[in-house]
Design a protein around this motif. Structure first.
Motif, PDB file in Angstrom:
ATOM      1  N   VAL A 143       0.845  -1.188   0.000  1.00  0.00           N
ATOM      2  CA  VAL A 143       0.000   0.000   0.000  1.00  0.00           C
ATOM      3  C   VAL A 143       0.885   1.244   0.000  1.00  0.00           C
ATOM      4  O   VAL A 143       1.789   1.368   0.832  1.00  0.00           O
ATOM      5  CB  VAL A 143      -0.945   0.024   1.216  1.00  0.00           C
ATOM      6  CG1 VAL A 143      -1.784   1.302   1.216  1.00  0.00           C
ATOM      7  CG2 VAL A 143      -1.854  -1.194   1.205  1.00  0.00           C
ATOM      8  N   LEU A 144       0.635   2.141  -0.959  1.00  0.00           N
ATOM      9  CA  LEU A 144       1.383   3.393  -1.055  1.00  0.00           C
ATOM     10  C   LEU A 144       0.460   4.565  -0.737  1.00  0.00           C
ATOM     11  O   LEU A 144      -0.700   4.582  -1.142  1.00  0.00           O
ATOM     12  CB  LEU A 144       1.953   3.575  -2.466  1.00  0.00           C
ATOM     13  CG  LEU A 144       3.005   2.580  -2.953  1.00  0.00           C
ATOM     14  CD1 LEU A 144       3.474   2.974  -4.341  1.00  0.00           C
ATOM     15  CD2 LEU A 144       4.186   2.528  -1.994  1.00  0.00           C
ATOM     16  N   GLU A 145       0.993   5.535  -0.028  1.00  0.00           N
ATOM     17  CA  GLU A 145       0.225   6.737   0.269  1.00  0.00           C
ATOM     18  C   GLU A 145       0.186   7.654  -0.961  1.00  0.00           C
ATOM     19  O   GLU A 145       0.907   7.450  -1.933  1.00  0.00           O
ATOM     20  CB  GLU A 145       0.838   7.482   1.462  1.00  0.00           C
ATOM     21  CG  GLU A 145       0.801   6.696   2.767  1.00  0.00           C
ATOM     22  CD  GLU A 145      -0.618   6.431   3.243  1.00  0.00           C
ATOM     23  OE1 GLU A 145      -1.501   7.267   2.947  1.00  0.00           O
ATOM     24  OE2 GLU A 145      -0.848   5.396   3.895  1.00  0.00           O
ATOM     25  N   LYS A 146      -0.640   8.653  -0.902  1.00  0.00           N
ATOM     26  CA  LYS A 146      -0.790   9.618  -1.990  1.00  0.00           C
ATOM     27  C   LYS A 146       0.530  10.340  -2.280  1.00  0.00           C
ATOM     28  O   LYS A 146       1.260  10.713  -1.368  1.00  0.00           O
ATOM     29  CB  LYS A 146      -1.874  10.627  -1.598  1.00  0.00           C
ATOM     30  CG  LYS A 146      -2.053  11.777  -2.579  1.00  0.00           C
ATOM     31  CD  LYS A 146      -3.109  12.732  -2.073  1.00  0.00           C
ATOM     32  CE  LYS A 146      -3.255  13.919  -3.015  1.00  0.00           C
ATOM     33  NZ  LYS A 146      -4.274  14.892  -2.516  1.00  0.00           N
ATOM     34  N   GLY A 147       0.834  10.515  -3.556  1.00  0.00           N
ATOM     35  CA  GLY A 147       2.004  11.282  -3.968  1.00  0.00           C
ATOM     36  C   GLY A 147       3.324  10.548  -3.843  1.00  0.00           C
ATOM     37  O   GLY A 147       4.373  11.172  -3.828  1.00  0.00           O
ATOM     38  N   LYS A 148       3.315   9.211  -3.774  1.00  0.00           N
ATOM     39  CA  LYS A 148       4.532   8.430  -3.641  1.00  0.00           C
ATOM     40  C   LYS A 148       4.935   7.820  -4.989  1.00  0.00           C
ATOM     41  O   LYS A 148       4.107   7.577  -5.857  1.00  0.00           O
ATOM     42  CB  LYS A 148       4.352   7.317  -2.613  1.00  0.00           C
ATOM     43  CG  LYS A 148       4.055   7.807  -1.199  1.00  0.00           C
ATOM     44  CD  LYS A 148       5.236   8.568  -0.628  1.00  0.00           C
ATOM     45  CE  LYS A 148       4.958   8.985   0.808  1.00  0.00           C
ATOM     46  NZ  LYS A 148       6.097   9.729   1.393  1.00  0.00           N
ATOM     47  N   THR A 149       6.233   7.587  -5.138  1.00  0.00           N
ATOM     48  CA  THR A 149       6.764   6.889  -6.311  1.00  0.00           C
ATOM     49  C   THR A 149       7.435   5.610  -5.849  1.00  0.00           C
ATOM     50  O   THR A 149       8.300   5.636  -4.970  1.00  0.00           O
ATOM     51  CB  THR A 149       7.778   7.768  -7.080  1.00  0.00           C
ATOM     52  OG1 THR A 149       7.106   8.936  -7.558  1.00  0.00           O
ATOM     53  CG2 THR A 149       8.366   7.011  -8.258  1.00  0.00           C
TER      54      THR A 149
END
Length: 219
Positions: free
Chosen positions: A158-164
């Motif tokens: 799971v990645l948070e918003k605005g991550k690469t």
């Protein structure tokens, strides 16, 4: 002694709430499954039946034959939304397959036949050069990321918003590779999440979608 006539008693109207309720259940279950990659294919018949039952239930309520008009209208809304998501998934998957096919390398030309008496060509090196595959995901909203290559399957992250997110693979022989990113809490108006696959420095596929993006590479 005379008696006043007794007015006839009308039979109670049998309400037909079954289709509206069934449409709501089918629409809700279909909408939930529509967000799940691959498994979401089973949502198609659910949302279509839910939409039909919801419309019929609404018409019955308008004619006074049913008393659950609100539930029937909710069935129509849920089923229609699930159907839209199914269509978007199908379009995204079809585009990913098409882009992958267009990005396949052209077959090597056959070697020319050597003339009799010509000097033999130098032997080609037998060692195969390693290949590098880079998987990349950029999120505009909180999202799940899943990827696989060859026989290796990897659990979701799971990645948070605005991550690469980036994963680099090195291999002697190219193998089927995929990466997907789908929104955790989808909301209308969300910006697109993006996935990309690069093979030996060349981008072979790139997809962007607010609900989910699916990138595949088939050598």
């Amino acid at each position: 002694m005379s008696y006043a006539p007794v007015p006839p008693v009308s039979a109670p109207v049998q309400l037909k709430n079954g289709l509206g309720t069934a449409g709501f259940v089918l629409g809700l279950v279909g909408l939930v499954f529509a967000f799940i990659p691959i498994i979401g294919v089973i949502a198609w018949p659910l949302v279509i039946l839910g939409l039909i039952f919801g419309v019929v239930g609404t018409l019955r309520a308008n004619r006074g034959q049913a008393s659950n008009k609100g539930l029937a209208i909710t069935a129509v809304v849920l089923s229609a939304l699930g159907l839209v998501i199914c269509v978007i998934w199908t379009a995204a998957f079809g585009k990913a397959v098409s882009d992958t096919a267009n990005g396949l390398p052209a077959p090597a030309a056959p070697a020319a036949v050597a003339d009799a008496g010509a000097e033999p060509a130098a032997a080609a090196p037998t060692a195969a050069a390693k290949h590098t595959i880079v998987l990349e995901v950029t999120t505009a909203a909180k999202a799940n990321v899943q990827w696989s290559s060859g026989f290796s399957a990897n659990s979701q992250e799971v990645l948070e918003k605005g991550k690469t997110w980036r994963q680099t693979l090195s291999m002697d022989d190219l193998a089927f590779t995929s990466v997907s990113v789908d929104a955790v809490d989808f909301k209308m108006g969300n910006k697109d999440n993006t996935c990309k696959i690069t093979v030996d420095g060349k981008t072979v596929v790139e997809q962007s979608n607010s609900i989910g993006a699916f990138c595949t590479y088939r050598p």
